[in-house]
Write a protein that holds these residues in place. Structure first.
Motif, PDB file in Angstrom:
ATOM      1  N   ARG A 133      11.081   8.813  63.544  1.00 35.55           N
ATOM      2  CA  ARG A 133      12.007   8.464  62.416  1.00 35.55           C
ATOM      3  C   ARG A 133      13.283   7.421  63.160  1.00 35.55           C
ATOM      4  N   LEU A 134      13.375   7.564  64.366  1.00 35.66           N
ATOM      5  CA  LEU A 134      14.371   6.669  65.087  1.00 35.66           C
ATOM      6  C   LEU A 134      13.556   5.379  65.031  1.00 35.66           C
ATOM      7  N   ALA A 135      12.347   5.463  65.199  1.00 34.87           N
ATOM      8  CA  ALA A 135      11.677   4.136  65.532  1.00 34.87           C
ATOM      9  C   ALA A 135      11.707   3.282  64.129  1.00 34.87           C
ATOM     10  N   GLU A 136      11.401   4.192  62.983  1.00 38.00           N
ATOM     11  CA  GLU A 136      11.472   3.446  61.713  1.00 38.00           C
ATOM     12  C   GLU A 136      12.807   3.033  60.969  1.00 38.00           C
ATOM     13  N   ALA A 137      13.938   3.501  61.693  1.00 41.59           N
ATOM     14  CA  ALA A 137      15.297   3.238  61.017  1.00 41.59           C
ATOM     15  C   ALA A 137      15.576   1.907  60.778  1.00 41.59           C
ATOM     16  N   GLY A 138      15.299   1.108  61.738  1.00 43.04           N
ATOM     17  CA  GLY A 138      15.488  -0.623  61.160  1.00 43.04           C
ATOM     18  C   GLY A 138      14.827  -1.057  60.040  1.00 43.04           C
ATOM     19  N   ARG A 139      13.472  -0.534  59.972  1.00 45.79           N
ATOM     20  CA  ARG A 139      12.648  -0.921  58.905  1.00 45.79           C
ATOM     21  C   ARG A 139      13.094  -0.370  57.711  1.00 45.79           C
ATOM     22  N   ARG A 140      13.472   0.853  57.750  1.00 44.54           N
ATOM     23  CA  ARG A 140      13.713   1.599  56.301  1.00 44.54           C
ATOM     24  C   ARG A 140      15.358   1.413  55.893  1.00 44.54           C
ATOM     25  N   CYS A 141      16.270   1.397  56.881  1.00 44.53           N
ATOM     26  CA  CYS A 141      17.434   1.238  56.321  1.00 44.53           C
ATOM     27  C   CYS A 141      18.088  -0.216  56.505  1.00 44.53           C
ATOM     28  N   GLY A 142      17.571  -1.098  57.203  1.00 44.90           N
ATOM     29  CA  GLY A 142      17.904  -2.244  57.545  1.00 44.90           C
ATOM     30  C   GLY A 142      18.595  -2.528  58.683  1.00 44.90           C
ATOM     31  N   SER A 143      18.627  -3.651  59.376  1.00 42.79           N
ATOM     32  CA  SER A 143      18.997  -3.762  60.767  1.00 42.79           C
ATOM     33  C   SER A 143      20.525  -3.368  60.751  1.00 42.79           C
ATOM     34  N   PRO A 144      21.343  -3.936  60.020  1.00 48.18           N
ATOM     35  CA  PRO A 144      23.004  -3.643  59.825  1.00 48.18           C
ATOM     36  C   PRO A 144      23.187  -2.312  59.851  1.00 48.18           C
ATOM     37  N   HIS A 145      22.485  -1.278  59.458  1.00 48.37           N
ATOM     38  CA  HIS A 145      22.662   0.099  59.124  1.00 48.37           C
ATOM     39  C   HIS A 145      21.935   0.753  60.088  1.00 48.37           C
ATOM     40  N   ALA A 146      20.972   0.479  61.024  1.00 51.65           N
ATOM     41  CA  ALA A 146      20.003   1.084  61.761  1.00 51.65           C
ATOM     42  C   ALA A 146      20.879   1.871  62.837  1.00 51.65           C
ATOM     43  N   ASP A 147      21.895   1.530  63.679  1.00 51.33           N
ATOM     44  CA  ASP A 147      22.469   2.190  64.584  1.00 51.33           C
ATOM     45  C   ASP A 147      23.033   3.270  63.763  1.00 51.33           C
ATOM     46  N   ALA A 148      23.607   3.343  62.587  1.00 54.38           N
ATOM     47  CA  ALA A 148      24.249   4.669  62.108  1.00 54.38           C
ATOM     48  C   ALA A 148      23.179   5.422  61.576  1.00 54.38           C
ATOM     49  N   ALA A 149      22.209   5.111  61.153  1.00 57.23           N
ATOM     50  CA  ALA A 149      21.130   5.789  60.812  1.00 57.23           C
ATOM     51  C   ALA A 149      20.457   6.726  61.817  1.00 57.23           C
ATOM     52  N   ARG A 150      20.082   6.085  63.186  1.00 49.88           N
ATOM     53  CA  ARG A 150      19.726   6.535  64.081  1.00 49.88           C
ATOM     54  C   ARG A 150      20.739   7.634  64.763  1.00 49.88           C
ATOM     55  N   LEU A 151      22.010   7.314  64.639  1.00 51.79           N
ATOM     56  CA  LEU A 151      23.023   8.284  65.462  1.00 51.79           C
ATOM     57  C   LEU A 151      23.104   9.495  64.629  1.00 51.79           C
ATOM     58  N   LEU A 152      22.988   9.573  63.240  1.00 53.82           N
ATOM     59  CA  LEU A 152      22.788  10.465  62.223  1.00 53.82           C
ATOM     60  C   LEU A 152      21.757  11.565  62.435  1.00 53.82           C
ATOM     61  N   ILE A 153      20.487  10.783  62.824  1.00 55.12           N
ATOM     62  CA  ILE A 153      19.231  11.561  63.061  1.00 55.12           C
ATOM     63  C   ILE A 153      19.348  12.285  64.382  1.00 55.12           C
ATOM     64  N   LEU A 154      20.141  11.579  65.457  1.00 50.46           N
ATOM     65  CA  LEU A 154      20.211  12.300  66.600  1.00 50.46           C
ATOM     66  C   LEU A 154      21.136  13.527  66.486  1.00 50.46           C
ATOM     67  N   ARG A 155      22.162  13.353  65.595  1.00 48.12           N
ATOM     68  CA  ARG A 155      23.039  14.769  65.323  1.00 48.12           C
ATOM     69  C   ARG A 155      22.194  15.603  64.632  1.00 48.12           C
ATOM     70  N   ALA A 156      21.379  15.291  63.690  1.00 46.40           N
ATOM     71  CA  ALA A 156      20.529  16.224  62.870  1.00 46.40           C
ATOM     72  C   ALA A 156      19.829  16.927  63.731  1.00 46.40           C
ATOM     73  N   ALA A 157      19.110  16.386  64.735  1.00 51.52           N
ATOM     74  CA  ALA A 157      18.174  16.968  65.764  1.00 51.52           C
ATOM     75  C   ALA A 157      18.787  17.665  66.673  1.00 51.52           C
ATOM     76  N   ARG A 158      20.203  17.742  66.731  1.00 55.19           N
ATOM     77  CA  ARG A 158      20.867  18.379  67.760  1.00 55.19           C
ATOM     78  C   ARG A 158      20.507  17.983  69.177  1.00 55.19           C
TER      79      ARG A 158
END
Length: 257
Positions: free
Chosen positions: A73-98
């Protein structure tokens, strides 16, 4: 997985932030606020994808097989959420994965530059001690300005020792990373005569080579509160474009004698 929702908060990065301030805001904003803000900006298909990705990460936080589902899902974040939001989406996924230091290191060293940047931004949120400093040090050895800018955030301000932190500041000047990216710059630079000496040496080298002195150098030199016996820094005879790499050779981490 059900996520608690609150009234969306204003964007922690502001309405029209500079790239450096955006990265710093991601590293500092409470993750619950960041999630609400991100979801308020995403279209419904992207919001649904993000919620599903966070649920998968929370349900399967470890490594399953060669690669865990949340790493995909980290790899997909840019395509799914758009480049401007990819960093935030990846950060949240890392947090959710502990993600612990080991998982963050795996993602950093095996991932793309975008995934590496997300890991660096996540350190202040996910790693309480200095265990992840090797990731910061690796980023500071690169000439990728996006990684350098992410590496000098709150985690570096908290854990880099004085010697390494000074060289990180010089690295920003050398690569053209605006010093707005450096967390706690004023606090750490204050009354630091060694940093002042390094800045003067670097400015003298640039002047001797007939190259412009970065304007940010004068700004941080003023923060050191030290005039020093070596006299003033040579004034800039040109403008160093912000966010560009200086030409030719130089000392990527500064030079100490």
């Amino acid at each position: 997985m059900t996520h608690r929702r609150t009234t969306p908060a204003p964007s922690p990065a502001g309405a029209t932030p500079a790239p450096g301030s955006t990265r710093r805001a991601l590293a500092l904003a409470p993750l619950e606020v960041l999630q609400d803000d991100l979801e308020s900006q995403l279209p419904e298909p992207a919001r649904a994808w993000l919620r599903r990705a966070l649920g998968e990460a929370a349900d399967q936080p470890g490594t399953h097989g060669p690669i865990s589902v949340w790493e995909l899902r980290l790899a997909e974040a840019g395509r799914r959420c758009g480049s401007p939001h990819a960093d935030a989406a990846r950060l949240l996924i890392l947090r959710a994965a502990r993600a612990d230091t080991g998982a963050l290191g795996r993602v950093y060293f095996q991932g793309t530059a975008d995934e590496r940047r997300a890991v660096l931004l996540a350190l202040a949120h996910l790693v309480p001690g200095p265990d992840a400093l090797p990731l910061v040090e690796d980023a500071l050895r690169t000439n990728d300005t996006r990684l350098v800018a992410a590496a000098v955030g709150p985690y570096a301000a908290r854990h880099l020792d004085a010697h390494a932190w000074r060289h990180a500041v010089l690295k920003c000047l050398f690569t053209g990373v605006p010093l707005d990216a450096v967390a706690d710059l004023a606090e750490r630079a204050r009354a630091d005569p060694e940093l002042a000496r390094m800045l003067r040496d670097y400015a003298a080298e640039r002047t001797a080579a007939d190259r412009p002195v970065p304007r940010d150098l004068h700004r941080v030199l003023a923060l050191t509160d030290s005039a020093g016996p070596a006299g003033p820094v040579p004034p800039p005879h040109g403008t160093q474009p912000r966010g560009t790499h200086p030409h030719g050779a130089g000392h990527p981490h500064g030079k100490e004698s």
